[in-house]
Write an enzyme that holds these catalytic residues in place. Structure first.
Site, PDB file in Angstrom:
ATOM      1  CB  THR A  24      41.644  43.543  42.048  1.00 21.37           C
ATOM      2  OG1 THR A  24      40.643  42.577  41.711  1.00 21.37           O
ATOM      3  CG2 THR A  24      41.650  43.713  43.562  1.00 21.37           C
ATOM      4  CG  ASN A  25      36.505  44.440  40.487  1.00 20.22           C
ATOM      5  OD1 ASN A  25      35.845  43.518  40.944  1.00 20.22           O
ATOM      6  ND2 ASN A  25      37.018  44.409  39.254  1.00 20.22           N
ATOM      7  CG  HIS A  26      34.986  45.859  46.633  1.00 19.27           C
ATOM      8  ND1 HIS A  26      35.829  45.536  47.663  1.00 19.27           N
ATOM      9  CD2 HIS A  26      34.958  47.207  46.558  1.00 19.27           C
ATOM     10  CE1 HIS A  26      36.285  46.649  48.211  1.00 19.27           C
ATOM     11  NE2 HIS A  26      35.784  47.671  47.563  1.00 19.27           N
ATOM     12  CB  SER A  27      33.754  41.078  41.346  1.00 18.97           C
ATOM     13  OG  SER A  27      33.115  39.890  40.951  1.00 18.97           O
TER      14      SER A  27
END
Ligand code: C5P
Length: 403
Positions: free
Chosen positions: A210-213
């Site tokens: 996933t990512n930091h959004s």
């Protein structure tokens, strides 16, 4: 929060007048212009100098300036104001407002103001509970005045009960809410899809990419669109955020799920704002069981996901499509090529190198890029950035030839 708003602050003669000074400062800090009107008695509780200094405007008490006869027009004060806040409001002023007595400037301004009025009662608990005061408050409510709830607590008289003025922070929130609900329903009848948050690409039943959004920007945009009367379908990755009022929320996990949900919703939409941080790659296979570790290194084969924005761009016709770009270098050039490649109407560029911009934080610094050029905005809260984006969307419909 109240950038550019004109707030007329009426102060009456109550011990709580000192809280009007705090409210005045909060209003200025929220970006509002403040003009203070006081009753003659209010001056005995807080000095005009204090209120003038905090509001950065001379305060007004009399119908005319006794020094030079200059007329203080209650009509133009009422026209200037986006919101008239009377805090503190004594039982006396509330009674006069309820019956149309107009024997001072604060009251004549109330009768002529076309904007919303908010009243924050401040008095002793017995005066507050008295049937006459309660009847007057009901009358004001019926006349469309918003009443700031009076909390129970310690009173200047030494008694405890309801009657204290609401805290300045609560009044500030109430002003913002009241002005929001007054917002023009400029996008009524339009349906927008907003994508937000991060996607989750499963590696096995336990692990994922996933990512930091956090979704904050997309949720703020969905909220601003809904406040202007638009129908909003928010296609969202996993976030900790509450669904904004009036927004239809569709929860998804992976980029493929988001693709399906967004394309389906776009079929009946007038536009889409692509704010999600969608994974560009996803594992080629999701392992059925948790992958066992060994002493060897491992590699995961990744395959490209579909570009949702580009897919919508390919079918959009004259519908509106807005994209985001998060760039660490060569921002403008790369965003311009993205604008063309994905067939976007405009792109919102955030730079990773700008302090206060990007993931997780509550602020953002963006540049709008469209076929006519670019426009850089200063560092703002994400909700102010959302307002600016939605304002640009309003302009898109107001001036269709400038597309
Ligand atoms: O190509 P890049 O990922 O930088 O483009 C960012 C823009 O495209 C954002 O508006 C993002 O929401 C959208 N996007 C998308 N689907 C993808 C990748 C990006 O909708 N698979």
């Amino acid at each position: 929060m109240l950038k550019g708003k004109h707030i007329l602050l009426g102060v009456t003669g109550s011990i709580a007048a000192y809280k009007a000074a705090v409210l005045c400062r909060l209003l200025r800090n929220a970006g509002a212009e403040v003009q203070v009107v006081m009753t003659a008695t209010a001056k005995q509780f807080i000095t005009p100098l204090t209120m003038a200094t905090l509001s950065k405007n001379p305060i007004i008490v009399e119908f005319f300036n006794p020094e030079n006869g200059e007329w203080n027009s209650h009509i133009s004060l009422g026209e200037w104001a986006d919101c008239y806040v009377i805090a503190p409001a004594t039982a006396n002023t509330i009674a006069k407002m309820a019956t149309g007595v107009a024997d001072n400037l604060l009251l004549t301004t109330y009768l002529s103001a076309r904007c919303k009025t908010i009243v924050a009662p401040a008095m002793d608990c017995d005066m507050f509970a008295h049937i006459t005061t309660q009847t007057n408050l009901t009358t004001l409510r019926n006349h469309g005045v918003v009443i700031a709830d009076s909390p129970a607590g310690e009173l200047a008289s030494g008694l405890t009960g309801k009657g204290r003025m609401a805290e300045p922070e609560q009044i500030l929130d109430l002003i913002a809410k009241t002005l929001n609900s007054e917002k023009k329903k400029s996008l009524q009848g339009k349906h927008f899809v907003v994508t937000a948050g991060a996607t989750i690409e499963a590696i096995d039943p336990v692990r994922y990419i996933t990512n930091h959004s956090t979704g904050k920007m997309g949720y703020a945009i969905a909220k601003s669109l809904a406040e202007r009367g638009a129908e909003v379908t928010l296609v969202t990755g996993r976030t900790a955020l509450a669904t904004p009022a009036g927004v239809k929320r569709v929860d998804v996990l992976s980029a493929a799920d988001m693709y399906r949900a967004a394309t389906e919703a776009f079929a009946t939409a007038d536009g889409a704002i692509m704010c999600a941080a969608v994974a560009d790659y996803t594992p080629a296979k999701v392992a059925e069981h948790k992958i066992k570790k060994s002493d060897d290194d491992m590699a995961i084969e990744l395959v490209r996901t579909k570009d949702i924005a580009a897919a919508l761009g390919a079918v959009k016709g004259d519908r509106l499509l807005v994209g985001f770009a998060l760039e660490s270098d060569e921002g403008v050039k790369s965003a311009q090529s993205k604008l063309k490649r994905k067939n976007l109407d405009f792109i919102v560029l955030n730079s990773l190198t700008d302090k206060g911009a990007g993931f997780g934080v509550d602020t953002n610094k963006v540049t709008f890029i469209d076929n006519n050029g670019s426009q850089s905005l200063p560092l703002m809260s994400k909700s102010d950035v959302a307002e600016s984006i939605v304002h640009k969307i309003e302009q898109h419909y107001a001036h269709p030839t400038q597309r």
